[in-house]
Motif scaffolding. Structure first.
Motif, short mmCIF file in Angstrom:
data_model
loop_
_atom_site.label_atom_id
_atom_site.label_comp_id
_atom_site.label_asym_id
_atom_site.label_seq_id
_atom_site.Cartn_x
_atom_site.Cartn_y
_atom_site.Cartn_z
N THR A 39 54.18 -25.85 121.18
CA THR A 39 55.09 -26.55 121.73
C THR A 39 55.11 -26.56 123.44
OG1 THR A 39 56.20 -24.50 122.42
CG2 THR A 39 56.50 -25.22 120.02
N PRO A 40 55.48 -27.92 123.65
CA PRO A 40 55.42 -28.08 124.74
C PRO A 40 55.48 -27.37 125.46
CG PRO A 40 57.21 -29.81 124.11
CD PRO A 40 56.68 -28.46 123.65
N SER A 189 45.71 -29.55 131.45
CA SER A 189 46.15 -30.72 131.51
C SER A 189 45.66 -31.40 131.85
CB SER A 189 47.58 -29.88 132.32
OG SER A 189 48.29 -31.26 132.95
N LEU A 190 44.99 -33.23 131.40
CA LEU A 190 44.79 -33.87 131.33
C LEU A 190 45.70 -35.02 133.23
CD1 LEU A 190 43.27 -33.19 129.14
CD2 LEU A 190 42.33 -35.29 129.50
N CYS A 191 45.28 -35.47 134.26
CA CYS A 191 46.02 -36.38 134.64
C CYS A 191 45.32 -37.20 135.10
CB CYS A 191 46.42 -35.15 135.81
SG CYS A 191 47.46 -36.12 136.91
N HIS A 207 45.72 -30.26 125.99
CA HIS A 207 46.76 -30.05 125.30
C HIS A 207 47.71 -30.70 125.83
CE1 HIS A 207 44.62 -26.19 125.78
NE2 HIS A 207 44.98 -26.18 124.49
N LEU A 208 47.71 -31.63 127.11
CA LEU A 208 48.11 -32.54 127.19
C LEU A 208 48.25 -33.28 128.58
CD1 LEU A 208 51.01 -30.63 130.00
CD2 LEU A 208 49.28 -29.49 129.33
N PRO A 249 52.31 -30.94 117.91
CA PRO A 249 51.19 -29.18 118.32
C PRO A 249 50.47 -29.31 119.00
CG PRO A 249 53.50 -29.38 116.42
CD PRO A 249 52.49 -31.31 116.84
N GLY A 250 50.65 -29.41 119.56
CA GLY A 250 48.56 -28.72 120.55
C GLY A 250 48.97 -29.27 121.90
N HIS A 251 49.36 -31.01 121.38
CA HIS A 251 48.70 -32.02 122.10
C HIS A 251 49.93 -33.12 122.71
CE1 HIS A 251 48.10 -32.79 117.93
NE2 HIS A 251 48.59 -34.16 118.11
N TRP A 252 49.90 -32.82 124.02
CA TRP A 252 51.72 -33.47 123.93
C TRP A 252 50.97 -34.81 125.29
CZ3 TRP A 252 54.40 -31.41 121.19
CH2 TRP A 252 54.55 -30.05 120.63
#
Ligand code: GLA
Length: 411
Positions: A39-40, A189-191, A207-208, A249-252
């Protein structure tokens, strides 16, 4: 026969390479574990309030506040240091924290945060320097991942400043692999602000991923700084909504950290928080949780709204209808339930007659049906925390300016 298979394999590879402008080889074993973020993720980050002014005392106090205020009980777990924790690299190239701001070192800080049952996050950048001018990870990916793992880090936000001539997918895949090989489970977390469309290729890498430029603490504004823009809540909402097919789920999709408690009105804070939950966004607080008001705390700990965000189906909500600045959003939830949210973008209060039966629809992306024309749902208002008349009854709804009304409709 073998020759034919071989020729076919070569042909398929050539076709695949021609279609993909950035062929990056990724093996399963190099990928981050998707079940780290079913979940997030929920937590806090230093950037929105403290920018570069961070130190170990602040991080410890925030971790303690996470427990004492009840945020932990509401589901928040990650305490994330954003930019500027860095000192220099040592003679062997290992990054060290700023010795004045973090005199006890990151390992001790992680131990303390873990002792409270929380996770510690850190920040770096795929380029030569971070956005704040600190050492970036370019050329040091494996060493940095190893250092984070040794320190006991649980979450890495990886920024995109100073990356001229860097292939984004390659750079993020490289760090994903380095994190995996560090042996520690670290959320990635990619930005890259959506600049290189990470949402379309990062599903197996992180994951995000941020989908927009930086959030600005205002509801309806957009600030242009020349090379980059800072966006208010509505501007981010509009950019993030069309990307729902990429999240799960797993990638947001990550529409950036929360600004609740940082200066918007109560209505705006409530709307901001609710819409992030409707979009299954990571809930990373950006206020000073050591000294927030009860009003702010009540918003960020509304369990019924958080449950919309954290629903196990992990489906990002959709904007179904827009009528003169009033938006109707729906989000499929487990067990046939739905979240139904009305957002008022206008500067004046609006009153509407709401008949759920007019919103009967099928979400083609996920094959979920909101069967309000044929089924009577139970209706609960998630901000008043009251059960209301069932879904076959028409109701009058007042939505204040820049505010929301959100329901859970139970099957
Ligand atoms: C970028 C990111 C922000 C923050 C700063 C730190 O602007 O998008 O979220 O991490 O860098 O310098």
């Amino acid at each position: 026969m073998r020759k034919i298979i071989l020729l076919f394999a070569i042909f398929a590879t050539v076709v695949a390479m021609a279609q993909d402008p950035q062929p990056v080889q990724i093996n399963r074993a190099d990928l981050p574990k998707p079940d780290l973020c079913k979940t997030p993720p929920m937590g806090w980050s230093s950037w929105n309030t403290f920018a570069c002014d961070i130190n170990e005392t602040l991080i410890r106090e925030v971790a303690e506040a996470m427990i004492n205020t009840g945020l932990y009980d509401a589901g928040y777990r990650y305490v994330n240091m954003d930019d500027c924790w860095h000192g220099q690299r040592d003679a062997d190239g290992f990054i060290q924290p700023d010795p004045e701001r973090f005199p006890s070192g990151i390992r001790a800080l992680a131990d303390y945060v873990h002792s409270l049952g929380l996770y510690l996050g850190i920040y770096s950048d795929a380029g030569s320097e971070t956005c704040g001018g600190k050492p970036g990870s370019q050329g040091y990916e494996y060493q940095d991942a190893l250092q984070y793992a040794r320190w006991g880090i649980d979450y890495l936000k990886y920024d995109w400043c100073n990356t001229e001539n860097v292939n984004s997918r390659g750079a993020y895949a490289l760090m994903a692999k380095a994190l995996r090989q560090s042996g520690r489970d670290i959320v990635f977390s990619l930005c890259e602000w959506g600049d290189t469309q990470a949402y379309s290729w990062a599903r197996d890498i992180g994951h995000l991923w941020r989908t927009t430029g930086d959030v600005n603490c205002c509801f309806d504004c957009e600030l242009d700084f020349g090379g980059w823009k800072s966006l208010g809540v509505l501007a981010i909402l509009d950019k993030n909504e069309p990307l729902r097919r990429f999240a799960g789920p797993g990638h947001w999709n990550d529409p950036d950290m929360l600004e609740v408690g940082n200066g918007m009105t109560e209505s705006e804070d409530r709307a901001h928080f609710t819409m992030w939950c409707m979009m299954a966004a990571p809930l990373i607080l950006g206020n000073d949780i050591r000294s927030m008001t009860k009003q702010t705390l009540d918003i960020i700990t509304n369990r019924e709204v958080i449950a919309i965000d954290q629903d196990p189906l992990g489906i990002q909500g959709l904007r179904y209808r827009i009528e003169s600045g009033i938006e109707y959003w729906l989000k499929p939830l487990e067990n046939g339930d739905w979240a139904f949210c009305i957002l008022n973008r206008n500067l004046e209060e609006r009153t509407i007659n709401l008949d759920f039966r007019q919103f009967n629809m099928r979400d083609n992306l996920t094959n979920n049906t909101f069967a309000s024309a044929s089924h009577v749902y139970k209706v609960r208002n998630l901000w008043t925390h009251k059960d209301e008349a069932a879904s076959d009854k028409v109701r009058k709804v007042v939505i204040p300016a820049h505010d929301v009304v959100v329901y859970r409709l139970s099957y």
